[in-house]
Design a protein around this motif. Structure first.
Motif, PDB file in Angstrom:
ATOM      1  N   MET A 101       7.472  13.253   4.531  1.00 42.47           N
ATOM      2  CA  MET A 101       7.908  12.569   3.316  1.00 42.47           C
ATOM      3  C   MET A 101       7.434  13.347   2.090  1.00 42.47           C
ATOM      4  O   MET A 101       6.245  13.609   1.937  1.00 42.47           O
ATOM      5  CB  MET A 101       7.321  11.151   3.289  1.00 42.47           C
ATOM      6  N   THR A 153       7.061  12.973  -1.790  1.00 44.64           N
ATOM      7  CA  THR A 153       7.062  11.821  -2.691  1.00 44.64           C
ATOM      8  C   THR A 153       7.282  12.246  -4.136  1.00 44.64           C
ATOM      9  O   THR A 153       6.426  12.062  -5.000  1.00 44.64           O
ATOM     10  CB  THR A 153       5.735  11.052  -2.552  1.00 44.64           C
ATOM     11  N   ASP A 158       9.180  10.839  -6.263  1.00 44.25           N
ATOM     12  CA  ASP A 158       9.190   9.663  -7.128  1.00 44.25           C
ATOM     13  C   ASP A 158       7.770   9.247  -7.517  1.00 44.25           C
ATOM     14  O   ASP A 158       7.481   8.969  -8.681  1.00 44.25           O
ATOM     15  CB  ASP A 158       9.926   8.502  -6.463  1.00 44.25           C
ATOM     16  N   ASP A 164      12.013  11.382  -1.439  1.00 41.19           N
ATOM     17  CA  ASP A 164      12.314   9.962  -1.655  1.00 41.19           C
ATOM     18  C   ASP A 164      13.577   9.776  -2.484  1.00 41.19           C
ATOM     19  O   ASP A 164      14.401   8.907  -2.194  1.00 41.19           O
ATOM     20  CB  ASP A 164      11.139   9.281  -2.351  1.00 41.19           C
ATOM     21  N   MET A 216      16.221   7.679   0.149  1.00 40.82           N
ATOM     22  CA  MET A 216      16.002   6.243   0.121  1.00 40.82           C
ATOM     23  C   MET A 216      17.310   5.474   0.306  1.00 40.82           C
ATOM     24  O   MET A 216      18.309   5.763  -0.334  1.00 40.82           O
ATOM     25  CB  MET A 216      15.381   5.847  -1.209  1.00 40.82           C
ATOM     26  N   TYR A 265       5.240   1.446  -5.359  1.00 44.22           N
ATOM     27  CA  TYR A 265       5.360   2.623  -4.508  1.00 44.22           C
ATOM     28  C   TYR A 265       4.631   2.480  -3.168  1.00 44.22           C
ATOM     29  O   TYR A 265       5.058   3.033  -2.148  1.00 44.22           O
ATOM     30  CB  TYR A 265       4.834   3.868  -5.236  1.00 44.22           C
ATOM     31  N   LYS A 317       6.658   1.868  -0.147  1.00 45.86           N
ATOM     32  CA  LYS A 317       7.477   2.996   0.308  1.00 45.86           C
ATOM     33  C   LYS A 317       6.669   3.900   1.230  1.00 45.86           C
ATOM     34  O   LYS A 317       7.144   4.303   2.295  1.00 45.86           O
ATOM     35  CB  LYS A 317       7.999   3.798  -0.888  1.00 45.86           C
ATOM     36  N   GLN A 318       5.460   4.242   0.798  1.00 39.88           N
ATOM     37  CA  GLN A 318       4.648   5.131   1.620  1.00 39.88           C
ATOM     38  C   GLN A 318       4.287   4.472   2.943  1.00 39.88           C
ATOM     39  O   GLN A 318       4.216   5.137   3.976  1.00 39.88           O
ATOM     40  CB  GLN A 318       3.374   5.541   0.886  1.00 39.88           C
ATOM     41  N   ALA A 345       7.379   4.245   5.402  1.00 40.48           N
ATOM     42  CA  ALA A 345       7.801   5.579   5.839  1.00 40.48           C
ATOM     43  C   ALA A 345       7.194   5.912   7.199  1.00 40.48           C
ATOM     44  O   ALA A 345       7.660   6.826   7.886  1.00 40.48           O
ATOM     45  CB  ALA A 345       7.397   6.629   4.816  1.00 40.48           C
TER      46      ALA A 345
END
Length: 518
Positions: free
Chosen positions: A147, A149, A151, A200, A204, A241, A244-245, A248
């Motif tokens: 990933m 990141t 963003d 991301d 996404m 956020y 999201k992490q 993932a």
């Protein structure tokens, strides 16, 4: 996965009257490690202290990686542990033993790691977890997700600058950094057949975004603030956020990698993530500062509609900054780090000029009292990049005795780093845009335990467009009640067909006294 960022988030408390001097001294004296800060603190004389990893491990309550774990690793894989494990540079874990149990039975799991792209080139500290991850992928022959990141790094930088746009930190800059870092990662030697890398901003959507929304609903602002040190002035993007992490790490965020449909244009084949894909466990190799994210993940993953197992972690120390063991290499300070695009002359200059020495104050002192490799930067870097355990042990012994000088130690370090970085740069020059896009294209991955996975994830569980009976339910598994209702409906249809033919209206199953219960 967010790489640790430099500096602390802007806080409302920083506005107005400053805190008492004693409070400042106390805060500076204490070790501070979280996803956005890495500092060993200072002593009473103002000297930077080395990071106390044992204290950090106890604070985060993560078990030590023991010799028993290493022996088990070798029994399960038939391969010796990587030098970073042998030297306890990856030193702590969560449920690493359970991942070995699962692999022993099923021969696969998911590897997941990441990078927060804050500059066009990675440095050696960024490369270390990827080198280790590559080794794990080769030993286990398992799929890997990386990933990037972009963003998060944009949000963090805007937050640090109080919402102001700054040169080199526009949103588009971070997308470019992500692409550059993607090429760096590829050049470390990953296998495209079993590696998926994404940013991301580009990936996404689909089941991934559904998992994000569901996980966001499980986290509170208080949890985020407690784990990451945020407060009321932190922008809402950084607060959100974390989900999201976390998700993932769910295999169900990437169904295409396992040959299953996703909920994306133009087909929207499966409206919800699959339970059996969600059940695939994940191992995350990362630095220990990222642990607070995955503690939240482990605390909440079983609350998802399709639960995932608690994610396993194997946690590393930081590659120290050139200035000494109280901090880590930082992309924002070029003199603290060896970058992967540094020429040999720059590497030599940085080690000689900035590399903190554990040697004696004078030649005579060094020969009489010896050096201290525990704080010496050149020795630290050799412990990460020198292959031979025997050679490293000899260097340590000679340095402690004072028979190996600081200059000789730095020379050996320079040679090893120049060799590593030069070989990397040769591979990096061959990574084209097309090769990058090959790694970043969602596709079915190939790995050794795939047949075992396919035995668990069958077409009966998936709503493929134009395919099976599960389509209208978007790919989720049928409930027991739904299966029973289908059997009853089928028997009614059989009765009706037989009645129309004037035959016996009792199906064979009922004659035999068989139950329609599932």
């Amino acid at each position: 996965m967010a790489a640790p960022a430099e500096g602390a988030p802007h806080t409302e408390e920083a506005v107005g009257a400053p805190p008492a001097v004693e409070e400042i001294k106390k805060a500076a004296a204490e070790q501070l490690i979280d996803p956005y800060n890495v500092s060993g603190g200072v002593d009473d004389e103002g000297n930077v202290k080395a990071i106390d990893y044992e204290a950090l491990r106890k604070r985060f309550d993560t078990p030590a990686l023991t010799e028993e774990h290493l022996a088990r690793f070798e029994r399960v894989t038939g391969k010796p542990p990587h030098r970073l494990m042998r030297r306890k540079l990856f030193f702590s874990h969560r449920d690493f033993d359970k991942i070995l149990d699962y692999y022993e039975k099923h021969k696969f799991f998911l590897l997941y790691t990441g990078r927060g792209p804050s500059s066009g080139s990675m440095h050696l500290g960024h490369a270390v977890p990827f080198l280790f991850t590559k080794e794990l992928q080769e030993i286990f022959d398992v799929p890997l997700v990386v990933m990037l990141t972009d963003d998060e790094k944009f949000l963090y930088t805007r937050n640090k600058n109080q919402g102001k746009a700054t040169k080199g930190a526009a949103l588009g800059d971070f997308i470019k950094y992500a692409h550059d870092n993607c090429k760096d990662i590829i050049a470390l030697g990953f296998d495209p057949k079993k590696t998926f890398i994404y940013t991301d901003y580009e990936y996404m959507g689909g089941h991934f975004y559904q998992n994000i929304s569901e996980f966001e609903a499980l986290l509170t602002n208080n949890q985020i603030r407690g784990a990451l040190g945020f407060d009321g002035s932190t922008n809402i993007g950084l607060n959100a956020y974390a989900a999201k992490q976390c998700v993932a790490a769910f295999a169900s965020s990437y169904p295409i990698l396992f040959g299953q449909p996703d909920f994306r244009a133009p087909d929207y084949a499966a409206s919800r993530p699959q339970k059996r894909i969600a059940a695939i466990p994940t191992l995350i190799p990362c630095a220990i500062d990222q642990e607070p994210y995955f503690r939240m993940l482990r605390e909440n993953c079983d609350r998802m509609e399709n639960p995932s197992p608690k994610t396993a972690l194997i946690l590393s120390k930081f590659l120290t900054a050139l200035q000494g063991p109280g901090g880590k290499m930082s992309a924002s300070d070029p003199n603290s780090a060896i970058f992967m695009n540094d020429p040999p002359s720059t590497i030599k200059n940085k080690i000689n000029r900035y590399g903190f020495s554990g040697g004696g104050a004078t030649k005579e002192d060094h020969e009489k009292y010896g050096g201290n490799p525990d704080v010496d930067v050149a020795y630290a870097y050799l412990s990460y990049f020198l292959d031979s355990d025997e050679e490293l042990a000899e260097i340590e012994t000679s340095y402690r005795k004072g028979t190996l000088s600081t200059g000789e130690l730095k020379k050996k370090c320079i040679e090893e780093l120049q060799k590593f970085v030069t070989a990397f740069q040769e591979r990096r020059a061959k990574v084209t845009e097309d090769i990058m896009r090959e790694f970043m294209t969602p596709r079915e991955l190939q790995f050794a335990g795939k047949e075992n996975l396919l035995a668990m994830v069958t077409p009966d569980n998936v709503g493929n467009k134009g395919g099976n009976a599960g389509n209208e339910r978007g790919g989720r598994e049928k409930s027991k009640g739904e299966r029973k209702a289908e059997k009853i409906a089928q028997k009614k249809a059989e009765k009706l067909a037989m009645r129309e033919k004037g035959g016996d209206t009792t199906p064979d199953a009922e004659k035999a006294g068989e139950s329609v219960q599932d």
